[in-house]
Design an enzyme around this catalytic site. Structure first.
Site, short mmCIF file in Angstrom:
data_model
loop_
_atom_site.label_atom_id
_atom_site.label_comp_id
_atom_site.label_asym_id
_atom_site.label_seq_id
_atom_site.Cartn_x
_atom_site.Cartn_y
_atom_site.Cartn_z
CG HIS A 192 -2.48 -1.07 1.35
ND1 HIS A 192 -2.61 -1.11 0.29
CD2 HIS A 192 -2.00 -2.42 2.04
CE1 HIS A 192 -3.46 -2.29 0.41
NE2 HIS A 192 -3.54 -2.83 1.74
CG HIS A 231 -2.88 -10.16 -4.10
ND1 HIS A 231 -3.01 -10.60 -5.54
CD2 HIS A 231 -2.84 -10.69 -3.19
CE1 HIS A 231 -3.14 -11.84 -3.98
NE2 HIS A 231 -2.42 -12.25 -3.71
CE1 TYR A 273 1.98 -17.12 -9.81
CE2 TYR A 273 3.39 -15.04 -8.73
CZ TYR A 273 2.84 -15.84 -9.57
OH TYR A 273 1.95 -14.98 -10.71
CG HIS A 307 -1.92 -6.50 -18.09
ND1 HIS A 307 -2.87 -7.60 -18.05
CD2 HIS A 307 -2.68 -5.85 -17.44
CE1 HIS A 307 -3.38 -7.94 -17.25
NE2 HIS A 307 -3.90 -6.27 -16.63
NE ARG A 351 2.16 -13.74 13.97
CZ ARG A 351 2.33 -12.43 13.54
NH1 ARG A 351 2.73 -11.64 11.97
NH2 ARG A 351 2.99 -11.78 14.73
#
Length: 348
Positions: free
Chosen positions: A116, A126, A129, A160, A301
């Site tokens: 952020h 974001h 994997y 992209h 967690r």
């Protein structure tokens, strides 16, 4: 050390689709290395903030390390997580998609991040994997997507194109399918808008069958995937190499955008709009995000699971952007699926 409680039983799988005997070790090592490479690069780019690391253990098996940078020069909050967990049974969110994994122990490892930035002209991003083994089945999943607050077509195209180049090293149909899947997945149904300009999303990739393995048989991703048909069967090594390539494409996909935008001046209007749009990120992650659901259902967690949430956010009742503003362009063009590789802005 991993215990035998989650060692896969592979008798039910054709030999050509078996994972490597050292699959768990190799994927775990890569996921930790990816976390190291990205967190080191982000700290260097920020120049002021430092990552604080928390190592944690999961009582049922496994653990991870969470790294969070707060109040940096560029990143208001940046979290880069690694986790590796195992247990006796998978949660309902996974079994709904892969019922053949029921009754088996599981192993899961992955790296995830959410960044952020402070400047509203720098997009939130974001990445995730991951790799699963559960009894006779295994698969890779994950992806990366970009969430801009202000519309820059060149940023969307660069992001992209970089991901497509990584995909094309492994299969020409990966990007067309996984780009469409990303547009579908990162979609806020209750708002009727995408979370951002997308990227890649894939799941349940085990080298068999069609590339699209999602829940929507009538969507663009499924239609395109059906037209392409099932690629020649790919083995575990092929898919692991693909995931490595995508993971390492993240920095070249995102860093140039940060460098282009982070010094642009902004005021209260842009900051307030950024905080309002961050609310959409919260809504998606708490309502739809599969990783959040999996983490909570497997007693992960909580602080690490929810590190994706922004440090500051606002909601506003009935917000409508003013016509002919950058904010309106975001809604009208950038929050709808686009062919970003060949995109030309309306005024061109």
């Amino acid at each position: 050390m991993l215990t035998n409680s989650h060692t896969p039983t592979v008798d039910a799988v054709p030999s050509k689709s078996l994972p490597a005997t050292d699959a768990q070790t190799r994927v775990s090592q890569f996921m930790k290395q990816l976390q190291d490479e990205i967190s080191q690069a982000l700290a260097e780019i920020d120049g002021a903030g430092k990552f604080h690391e928390d190592s944690w253990e999961r009582p049922e098996g496994g653990g991870g390390r969470s790294r969070v940078l707060r109040d940096g020069a560029i990143f208001e909050q940046a979290g880069v997580n690694f986790s590796e967990v195992w247990g006796s049974h998978l949660p309902a969110s996974i079994l709904a998609q892969r019922p053949e994994a029921a009754g088996h122990g599981f192993y899961a490892t992955g790296t995830s991040l959410v960044l952020h930035p402070r400047n509203p002209y720098v997009p939130t991003v974001h990445l995730n994997y991951r790799y699963f083994e559960a009894g006779p089945v295994w698969w890779f999943g994950g992806g990366a997507d970009l969430t801009p607050y202000y519309p820059f077509a060149e940023d969307a195209t660069h992001f992209h194109k970089t991901l497509k180049q990584a995909c094309d090293q492994h299969h020409p149909e990966y990007y067309p399918v996984f780009k469409r899947w990303c547009d579908e997945y990162f979609y806020l149904k209750h708002r009727g808008e995408t979370r951002g300009i997308g990227g890649l999303f894939l799941d349940y990739q085990d080298g068999q069958g069609n590339l699209y393995r999602g829940p929507n048989p009538n969507g663009e991703a499924a239609i395109y995937s059906n037209q392409v048909g099932a690629p020649e069967q790919r083995n575990w090594e092929d898919l692991f190499a693909f995931v490595q390539g995508c993971g390492r494409a993240f920095l070249p996909a995102y860093v140039p955008i940060v460098q282009r935008r982070h010094e642009i001046e902004y005021g209260d209007r842009e900051r307030n709009f950024q905080l309002y749009r961050r609310g959409r990120y919260v809504e998606f992650n708490l309502v739809y995000d599969r990783g959040t659901i999996f983490g909570l259902q497997t007693n992960g967690r909580t602080e690490s699971i929810l590190m994706s949430l922004p440090p500051l956010v606002r909601w506003e009742y009935g917000y409508q952007p003013e016509p002919n503003t950058p904010e309106a362009e975001l809604y009208e063009t950038f929050l709808k699926p686009q062919d970003w590789l060949n995109f030309k802005s309306p005024e061109c």
